[in-house]
Design an enzyme around this catalytic site. Structure first.
Site, PDB file in Angstrom:
ATOM      1  N   ARG A 207       0.848  -1.208   0.000  1.00 49.33           N
ATOM      2  CA  ARG A 207       0.000   0.000   0.000  1.00 49.33           C
ATOM      3  C   ARG A 207       0.876   1.248   0.000  1.00 49.33           C
ATOM      4  NH1 ARG A 207      -3.628  -2.843   3.134  1.00 49.33           N
ATOM      5  NH2 ARG A 207      -2.511  -2.590   5.086  1.00 49.33           N
ATOM      6  N   PHE A 223     -10.653  -5.767  -6.855  1.00 50.59           N
ATOM      7  CA  PHE A 223     -10.768  -6.528  -5.605  1.00 50.59           C
ATOM      8  C   PHE A 223     -10.327  -5.617  -4.446  1.00 50.59           C
ATOM      9  CE2 PHE A 223      -9.640  -9.363  -9.107  1.00 50.59           C
ATOM     10  CZ  PHE A 223     -10.652 -10.311  -9.077  1.00 50.59           C
ATOM     11  N   ASP A 245     -15.351  -4.196  -6.190  1.00 54.63           N
ATOM     12  CA  ASP A 245     -15.434  -5.366  -5.314  1.00 54.63           C
ATOM     13  C   ASP A 245     -16.836  -5.954  -5.413  1.00 54.63           C
ATOM     14  OD1 ASP A 245     -13.462  -6.371  -2.814  1.00 54.63           O
ATOM     15  OD2 ASP A 245     -15.564  -7.016  -2.647  1.00 54.63           O
ATOM     16  N   ALA A 275     -15.309  -8.519 -10.587  1.00 54.66           N
ATOM     17  CA  ALA A 275     -14.178  -7.762 -11.131  1.00 54.66           C
ATOM     18  C   ALA A 275     -13.850  -8.186 -12.565  1.00 54.66           C
ATOM     19  CB  ALA A 275     -12.952  -7.933 -10.239  1.00 54.66           C
ATOM     20  N   ASP A 295      -5.694  -7.536  -6.780  1.00 61.22           N
ATOM     21  CA  ASP A 295      -5.438  -8.275  -5.528  1.00 61.22           C
ATOM     22  C   ASP A 295      -6.614  -9.191  -5.199  1.00 61.22           C
ATOM     23  OD1 ASP A 295      -4.372  -9.122  -3.124  1.00 61.22           O
ATOM     24  OD2 ASP A 295      -5.081  -7.377  -2.005  1.00 61.22           O
ATOM     25  N   CYS A 335      -2.548 -14.328  -3.354  1.00 62.82           N
ATOM     26  CA  CYS A 335      -2.404 -14.776  -1.963  1.00 62.82           C
ATOM     27  C   CYS A 335      -2.669 -16.267  -1.861  1.00 62.82           C
ATOM     28  CB  CYS A 335      -3.295 -13.963  -1.027  1.00 62.82           C
ATOM     29  SG  CYS A 335      -5.034 -14.079  -1.425  1.00 62.82           S
TER      30      CYS A 335
HETATM   31  N1  SAH Z   1      -7.010  -5.564  -1.979  1.00 57.89           N
HETATM   32  C1  SAH Z   1      -7.687  -5.684  -0.707  1.00 57.89           C
HETATM   33  C2  SAH Z   1      -7.880  -7.115  -0.276  1.00 57.89           C
HETATM   34  C3  SAH Z   1      -8.629  -7.957  -1.267  1.00 57.89           C
HETATM   35  S1  SAH Z   1      -9.316  -9.390  -0.574  1.00 57.89           S
HETATM   36  C4  SAH Z   1      -6.922  -4.897   0.350  1.00 57.89           C
HETATM   37  O1  SAH Z   1      -5.807  -4.484   0.089  1.00 57.89           O
HETATM   38  O2  SAH Z   1      -7.465  -4.697   1.437  1.00 57.89           O
HETATM   39  C5  SAH Z   1     -10.245  -9.974  -1.913  1.00 57.89           C
HETATM   40  C6  SAH Z   1     -11.503  -9.174  -2.198  1.00 57.89           C
HETATM   41  O3  SAH Z   1     -12.050  -9.671  -3.407  1.00 57.89           O
HETATM   42  C7  SAH Z   1     -12.622  -9.274  -1.173  1.00 57.89           C
HETATM   43  O4  SAH Z   1     -12.980  -7.975  -0.764  1.00 57.89           O
HETATM   44  C8  SAH Z   1     -13.799  -9.928  -1.912  1.00 57.89           C
HETATM   45  O5  SAH Z   1     -15.052  -9.356  -1.568  1.00 57.89           O
HETATM   46  C9  SAH Z   1     -13.462  -9.604  -3.318  1.00 57.89           C
HETATM   47  N2  SAH Z   1     -13.958 -10.515  -4.353  1.00 57.89           N
HETATM   48  C10 SAH Z   1     -13.953 -11.862  -4.365  1.00 57.89           C
HETATM   49  N3  SAH Z   1     -14.367 -12.328  -5.559  1.00 57.89           N
HETATM   50  C11 SAH Z   1     -14.619 -11.226  -6.327  1.00 57.89           C
HETATM   51  C12 SAH Z   1     -15.055 -11.033  -7.679  1.00 57.89           C
HETATM   52  N4  SAH Z   1     -15.289 -12.079  -8.482  1.00 57.89           N
HETATM   53  N5  SAH Z   1     -15.181  -9.774  -8.126  1.00 57.89           N
HETATM   54  C13 SAH Z   1     -14.933  -8.719  -7.331  1.00 57.89           C
HETATM   55  N6  SAH Z   1     -14.529  -8.848  -6.052  1.00 57.89           N
HETATM   56  C14 SAH Z   1     -14.373 -10.084  -5.559  1.00 57.89           C
END
Ligand code: SAH
Length: 391
Positions: A207, A223, A245, A275, A295, A335
């Protein structure tokens, strides 16, 4: 109450199967065991085929192939004093790291010799995440340490990677999000109902790096969860950031994060949806961004998901590359513990070839150092992040 450290029995290994323990790898798979693991959460003694004692392990509760996780080695005694010493050592490391935040990962499971146990501290609230039921009987000890030695006013437990709401172990559950500070930024953390323990501390340094690189940029945060990368980018001088998201509560937290940092909340910058689909629509509409963060959640949670998961990484990165303006920057993350850096690089290369874009790797990054990885157990290195330039 019975002693939660007392072993329920001894499990012998098949001949020759002690080799990985000799390399200090803490996991034992079912195929290595000559005896069944006694039912229940109690620890077991582990012995070689010839009866030699190898240590003490906690039983796995997933029903999967991971049967035992070592908590004590050789004749070392697994007891309250050893648990306490491990917790103290973990807390001491975090003090030593002088992290510029009141939110840190206090315990990172195998990386702190506490396999299957994660503890994140958010200001004066500790959130314990247990990956094995075997930790349950030990949580009184753990929460006493967090309360008495670390001064945590509340200790909560999230089970099963945050899919269940929190359980209070000590103190009272906070009402509303806990506000944490990270450098000069503030973030709201939903410790009760948020994802995982409430916030992604592993991305702290990434970040920060995005904040350093974002001046003047338009940013796409795929995401986004609670908008951490977007807030860092905007605080670093980005012109605009768009969060995508699938989760409504996640985007609500992201809006709250903007407000906490004095940033303007424009509704178009918070897009709820898949996404993959949203990015495709943006491509079709001819959108371009100077910096894209990808992410996603772990696409590969089991070996059997590997091919599909890698396809997922390839596809989402293909859309990201199509959305990057010439000379743009991409931070792409995985991850999935089961996808190593080479796996992610391969998926990104496939995407780059499909997109017809050249990609330069600038930085091979990972989780912040309060997420240590035991040298003997590289499988627990979950987060990989590639910072790239796309000419
Ligand atoms: N980048 C974030 C963490 C991401 S965790 C940070 O830095 O805090 C993964 C995220 O992806 C979650 O918020 C989840 O709601 C979202 N997610 C999961 N599948 C998804 C999809 N198909 N499209 C969009 N968001 C999704």
């Amino acid at each position: 109450m019975s002693d939660p450290f007392a072993p329920s029995g001894t499990v012998r290994l098949r001949p020759g199967r002690e080799a990985s323990l000799g390399r200090r790898h803490p996991w034992l798979y079912r195929g290595a065991l000559a005896d069944p693991v006694p039912a229940g959460p109690a620890p077991v003694l582990v012995a070689a085929a010839d009866g030699r004692r190898l240590g003490t392990a906690l039983p796995g509760s997933s029903g999967g192939s991971l049967a035992l996780r070592m908590v004590a080695w050789g004749g070392e005694r697994w007891d309250a004093a050893l648990l306490r010493a491990r917790l103290e050592r973990a807390a001491e490391l975090r003090r030593r790291l002088t992290i510029d935040s009141d939110a840190v990962r206090l315990v990172h499971a195998e990386g702190d010799s506490l396999p299957g146990l994660v503890i994140d501290r958010y200001a004066d609230v500790a959130v314990v995440e247990t990956y094995e039921a075997a930790w349950r009987p030990l949580l009184d000890e753990v929460s006493a340490f967090l309360r008495d030695a670390c001064g945590c006013a509340a200790v909560l437990e999230r089970e099963g990677a945050g899919r269940e709401p929190a359980r209070v172990l000590s103190g009272a559950a906070p009402v509303g999000p806990v506000v944490i500070r990270e450098g000069r930024l503030a973030f709201p953390v939903d410790v009760v109902g948020g994802q995982k323990t409430g916030f992604f501390l592993d991305q702290r340094d990434n970040r920060h790096r995005v904040g350093e690189l974002a001046a003047g940029c338009t940013v796409l945060n795929l995401f986004s969860y609670s908008g951490g990368f977007a807030v860092a980018a905007l605080a670093g001088g980005a012109r605009r950031a768009v969060n995508v998201d699938a989760s409504r509560p996640a985007l609500e937290l992201a809006r709250a994060a903007y407000r906490l940092n004095g940033l303007t909340v424009a509704e178009d910058d918070f897009v709820r949806g898949d996404a993959f689909a949203v990015a495709r629509e943006m491509v079709a509409a001819g959108a371009r961004f100077d910096l894209v963060v990808v992410d996603p959640p772990a696409f590969v949670r089991r070996q059997g998901e590997r091919r599909r998961g890698l396809d997922g990484y390839r596809d989402v990165n293909l859309q990201a590359l199509r959305l990057l303006a010439p000379g743009g920057l991409l931070l792409t993350c995985s991850c999935s513990a089961l996808v190593d850096e080479e796996g992610l690089r391969g998926a990104l290369l496939a995407a780059a070839l499909d997109a017809g874009r050249e990609v330069l790797l600038l930085e091979w990054r990972g989780a912040a150092p309060d997420h240590p990885v035991a040298l003997a157990c590289p499988e627990t290195r979950h987060l990989k992040a590639l910072l790239c330039r796309v000419p």
